[in-house]
Design an enzyme around this catalytic site. Structure first.
Site, PDB file in Angstrom:
ATOM      1  N   ASP A  25       0.317  10.049   4.240  1.00  0.00           N
ATOM      2  CA  ASP A  25      -0.007   9.611   2.952  1.00  0.00           C
ATOM      3  C   ASP A  25      -1.391  10.178   3.104  1.00  0.00           C
ATOM      4  OD1 ASP A  25      -0.316   9.069   0.500  1.00  0.00           O
ATOM      5  OD2 ASP A  25       1.198   7.502   0.629  1.00  0.00           O
ATOM      6  N   ASP A  72       4.806   6.323   2.724  1.00  0.00           N
ATOM      7  CA  ASP A  72       4.354   4.915   2.264  1.00  0.00           C
ATOM      8  C   ASP A  72       4.656   3.813   3.580  1.00  0.00           C
ATOM      9  OD1 ASP A  72       3.400   5.699  -0.036  1.00  0.00           O
ATOM     10  OD2 ASP A  72       5.329   5.597  -1.103  1.00  0.00           O
ATOM     11  N   ILE A 122      -3.776   9.865   0.879  1.00  0.00           N
ATOM     12  CA  ILE A 122      -4.283   8.612   0.401  1.00  0.00           C
ATOM     13  C   ILE A 122      -3.168   7.842  -0.262  1.00  0.00           C
ATOM     14  CG2 ILE A 122      -5.764   7.454  -1.627  1.00  0.00           C
ATOM     15  CD1 ILE A 122      -7.994   9.335  -1.338  1.00  0.00           C
ATOM     16  N   ASP A 123      -2.902   6.704   0.465  1.00  0.00           N
ATOM     17  CA  ASP A 123      -1.962   5.664  -0.225  1.00  0.00           C
ATOM     18  C   ASP A 123      -2.665   4.659  -0.803  1.00  0.00           C
ATOM     19  OD1 ASP A 123       0.243   4.261  -0.280  1.00  0.00           O
ATOM     20  OD2 ASP A 123       0.133   3.193   1.600  1.00  0.00           O
ATOM     21  N   ASP A 141      -7.459  13.071  -2.278  1.00  0.00           N
ATOM     22  CA  ASP A 141      -5.822  13.154  -1.829  1.00  0.00           C
ATOM     23  C   ASP A 141      -5.966  14.539  -1.244  1.00  0.00           C
ATOM     24  OD1 ASP A 141      -5.970  11.146  -4.209  1.00  0.00           O
ATOM     25  OD2 ASP A 141      -4.020  10.646  -3.433  1.00  0.00           O
ATOM     26  N   THR A 181      -3.567   5.312  -4.227  1.00  0.00           N
ATOM     27  CA  THR A 181      -4.442   5.985  -4.979  1.00  0.00           C
ATOM     28  C   THR A 181      -5.124   5.218  -6.119  1.00  0.00           C
ATOM     29  OG1 THR A 181      -3.198   8.161  -4.371  1.00  0.00           O
ATOM     30  CG2 THR A 181      -5.027   8.232  -6.106  1.00  0.00           C
ATOM     31  N   GLU A 192       2.316  13.960   1.391  1.00  0.00           N
ATOM     32  CA  GLU A 192       2.644  13.639   0.049  1.00  0.00           C
ATOM     33  C   GLU A 192       2.329  14.821  -1.022  1.00  0.00           C
ATOM     34  OE1 GLU A 192       1.184   9.963  -1.662  1.00  0.00           O
ATOM     35  OE2 GLU A 192       2.391  10.194  -3.513  1.00  0.00           O
TER      36      GLU A 192
HETATM   37  P1  AMP Z   1       1.239   0.017  -3.520  1.00  0.00           P
HETATM   38  O1  AMP Z   1      -0.005   0.642  -3.485  1.00  0.00           O
HETATM   39  O2  AMP Z   1       2.088  -0.809  -2.580  1.00  0.00           O
HETATM   40  O3  AMP Z   1       1.595  -0.164  -4.793  1.00  0.00           O
HETATM   41  O4  AMP Z   1       2.675   1.417  -3.294  1.00  0.00           O
HETATM   42  C1  AMP Z   1       1.912   2.708  -3.727  1.00  0.00           C
HETATM   43  C2  AMP Z   1       3.137   3.656  -3.640  1.00  0.00           C
HETATM   44  O5  AMP Z   1       4.076   2.998  -4.562  1.00  0.00           O
HETATM   45  C3  AMP Z   1       2.737   5.035  -4.171  1.00  0.00           C
HETATM   46  O6  AMP Z   1       2.274   5.905  -2.958  1.00  0.00           O
HETATM   47  C4  AMP Z   1       4.264   5.387  -4.662  1.00  0.00           C
HETATM   48  O7  AMP Z   1       4.692   6.350  -3.552  1.00  0.00           O
HETATM   49  C5  AMP Z   1       4.989   4.333  -4.631  1.00  0.00           C
HETATM   50  N1  AMP Z   1       5.550   3.865  -5.889  1.00  0.00           N
HETATM   51  C6  AMP Z   1       5.752   4.780  -7.022  1.00  0.00           C
HETATM   52  N2  AMP Z   1       6.706   4.318  -7.901  1.00  0.00           N
HETATM   53  C7  AMP Z   1       7.354   3.432  -7.315  1.00  0.00           C
HETATM   54  C8  AMP Z   1       8.181   2.307  -7.765  1.00  0.00           C
HETATM   55  N3  AMP Z   1       8.931   2.351  -8.978  1.00  0.00           N
HETATM   56  N4  AMP Z   1       8.901   1.508  -6.826  1.00  0.00           N
HETATM   57  C9  AMP Z   1       8.174   1.248  -5.463  1.00  0.00           C
HETATM   58  N5  AMP Z   1       7.238   2.069  -5.019  1.00  0.00           N
HETATM   59  C10 AMP Z   1       6.787   2.994  -6.014  1.00  0.00           C
HETATM   60 MG    MG Z   2       1.462   6.402  -1.359  1.00  0.00          MG
END
Ligand code: AMP
Ligand code: MG
Length: 342
Positions: free
Chosen positions: A127, A285, A129-130, A51, A132, A74
């Protein structure tokens, strides 16, 4: 003699593409050569050397080319500059050197720190690394970079090193096949380039197109792997309400936007988790994914049908939840959500 039209954002597109490609190579190298370990951030989410390395590389290339542009990224370099983090910073630097040989630990923390810019009239959002958690599990993750100007995403580059834009549903879940690199410019469409497992682009660019009406085989939806990042039971109910009868595809990261853009799913639903009803989505994101889907013919709004507002803050404070579709089913989804609330 008529002059060839100047392509808007050509330089931004080129630099963003170079930066994200180098970052994707760094991430793939980390994932393949070591078993990446996560450390916990203050919000308890995981972060790895990849990251930080990815953010360093992208901020360095962007700020060399566009020194006046803010970057809203991020990760934060503060923790890395503490004396007890020197060995960790050395590891990050070693991986950055594989793509930028002149990197030093001081330069690397300075580059990461360039990502602490503010949202404004023109800014980049990153981001590094989106997903992670997906990166650590050996599944989907993305490197996501976008340029926002006057509230509109103008350029988006989305590397999904484990997402094959040609794959089928069974291959999509949990697999680590070939990768894809999506490049979108407002009004100029979106293309995808295959990525080798090294993260390097291979082959030629092809156009990207959402599911067309009548394509029943791809009438399905994507959602997060993490149950805390959405409301899986409401997401399933909404999908059923518009006639989706198959189980969701669960994926980490903005690879979900890639799935809708490349026609592997009609819908990506991200409704607020009942555990965190006041959570606000982060701009990094979504911004790159939004333009990739829109330029592929799809539509993105929040759960109330409002466009995402990228002008306010690093969070989408004026929006709740996110609905990403092929366009054709969008209104039915918003209507189903409204019906569920009344
Ligand atoms: P995903 O891979 O779609 O599950 O999304 C990952 C992203 O979810 C991370 O980069 C965080 O910024 C975000 N995230 C963290 N907590 C939450 C939450 N409570 N609701 C929605 N997104 C979140
Ligand atoms: Mg992310």
């Amino acid at each position: 003699m008529a002059q060839a039209p100047v392509q808007l954002y050509a330089r931004e597109r080129q630099i963003a593409l170079e930066a994200v490609t180098l970052a994707a190579q760094l991430c793939q190298r980390v994932r393949q050569t070591i078993r990446p370990e996560a450390i916990e951030k203050r919000d308890r989410s995981p972060v790895t050397i990849a990251d930080f390395g990815s953010q360093a590389v992208i901020c360095k290339l962007l700020s060399d080319a566009f020194p006046d542009d803010a970057i809203v990224a991020e990760e934060d370099a503060t923790a890395l500059s503490q004396p007890d983090m020197a060995a960790y910073l050395a590891q990050v630097t070693e991986h950055v050197q594989a793509v930028l040989p002149d990197a030093t630990p001081d330069a690397v923390s300075q580059w990461i720190g360039q990502g602490n810019g503010q949202v404004g009239q023109r800014y980049w959002t990153l981001d590094p690394i989106d997903g992670t958690k997906g990166f650590l599990r050996g599944e989907q993750y993305a490197v996501a970079l976008a340029l926002v100007e006057a509230g509109q995403v103008k350029v988006g580059v989305l590397a999904c090193p484990a997402f094959d834009s040609q794959q089928t549903k069974s291959q999509a879940e949990g697999s680590q096949g070939k990768g894809s690199l999506f490049v979108a410019v407002r009004g100029q469409g979106v293309t995808v380039l295959p990525l080798a497992t090294t993260g390097e682009p291979v082959g030629t660019a092809s156009p990207v197109q959402v599911v067309r009406a009548g394509d029943e085989a791809n009438f399905r939806f994507v959602e997060s792997v993490e149950s805390g990042h959405g409301d899986h039971s409401q997401q399933e109910a909404v999908a059923q309400a518009i006639g989706i009868t198959t189980d969701s595809i669960r994926m980490d990261s903005q690879a979900k936007y890639a799935a809708v853009a490349s026609g592997q799913a009609v819908l990506y639903l991200r409704l607020p988790s009942p555990k965190t009803p006041d959570y606000r989505e982060k701009i990094w994101d979504h911004a790159a994914g939004v333009i990739v889907v829109e330029e592929a013919g799809g539509k993105v709004t929040d759960m109330h049908g409002k466009p995402l507002d990228f002008t306010l803050d690093y969070q989408l404070i004026a929006n709740q939840g996110v609905v990403v579709s092929n366009g054709a089913c969008h209104q039915a989804v918003i209507a189903a959500l409204q019906a569920a609330q009344t």
